[in-house]
Design a protein around this motif. Sequence first.
Motif: not given
Length: 335
Positions: A262-273
């Motif tokens: 979808g359009a909502t930016p998804n940073p992914g769990s690794t980047l969030q860490s």
Amino acid sequence: MRIGVIGAGAIGGTIAALLDRVGHLVEVTARGEQLAAIRESGIRLDGGWGSHTARVAAAETLQTRPELAFVCTKAQDAPAAIRANAALLDGITVVVVQNGLAGLAEAERLLPGSDCVGALALYATSYLSPGRVTVTTTANTYLGAGDGAAPRAAVDAARILDAAMPAFAIDNFTGAQWTKLMVNQINALPAITGLSAQEVLGDRRLRAIVTASLQEATRVGFARGVRYGSIQGLDDRILRFVARAPRWAAQAVPLLMKRRMGATPNPGSTLQSLRRGQLTEIDYLNGAVVAEAEAAGVGAPVNAAITALVHEVERSGAFLAPHEVAERMRSVLEA
């Protein structure tokens, strides 16, 4: 039902908030600023499954014995978290919600008296500030164990979770774990560049790297005798195509993954860490591919190079520009 959630981050916080919303008595574990925020203001959930503030009991370890527990820590933190709560987990159903391949087996080893099942969370969430979780992409959660039929404990746990969010018990959970590992091939490049998953897959240079790592990882799975499970639009047939196709054709699958986000930016769990100043679980994602390749007697140089780049960003705290990543990966991709 009294339910414990060990690790109230992005995935655990979502599970806790939604189970609280449907009326379960939920207790969570957390640390530091996250624990303080939950104690003061609860878990504030918003995004794809609506808004809810869950006023739940919270501490560094579970304080009361639950009837059902979810382990939702990062893979590298799970053994210590399970040991810290083992006395209260003995004899109950424990659902291990983690990336990678090792989490369920580790829980079974540490909790021999419990019914341990695995869970794969396909939804995407962002947890970038203490106490707040945003669901950016809604999707199913799959529960099971082993490569046979789903055990009764998985069926019962899925029924309870499904009242709060879409959840299903599945057969061939091991194959589904491997398919999720393929889905998680997208996690590393956002961590290396600081870009969202959609931005990574929209960049021709970075998409080529993701495609190469995905192809390599699928071939490792087949070398290990894996029959991939069907999740998130991927299955054994599609992944056989990925493994055999030329790179220009195989990139259709990462592009399909981009559309599903979808359009909502998804940073992914690794980047969030990384953004929270924490170590990533890259050794349980791309690093797991490298380990499985070694066990199969084959190579995984693309995944090894990507794992090393994530560790470099962990150490330096500085993201790499897409052109630099492409240049540094060039020799590996052309080998």
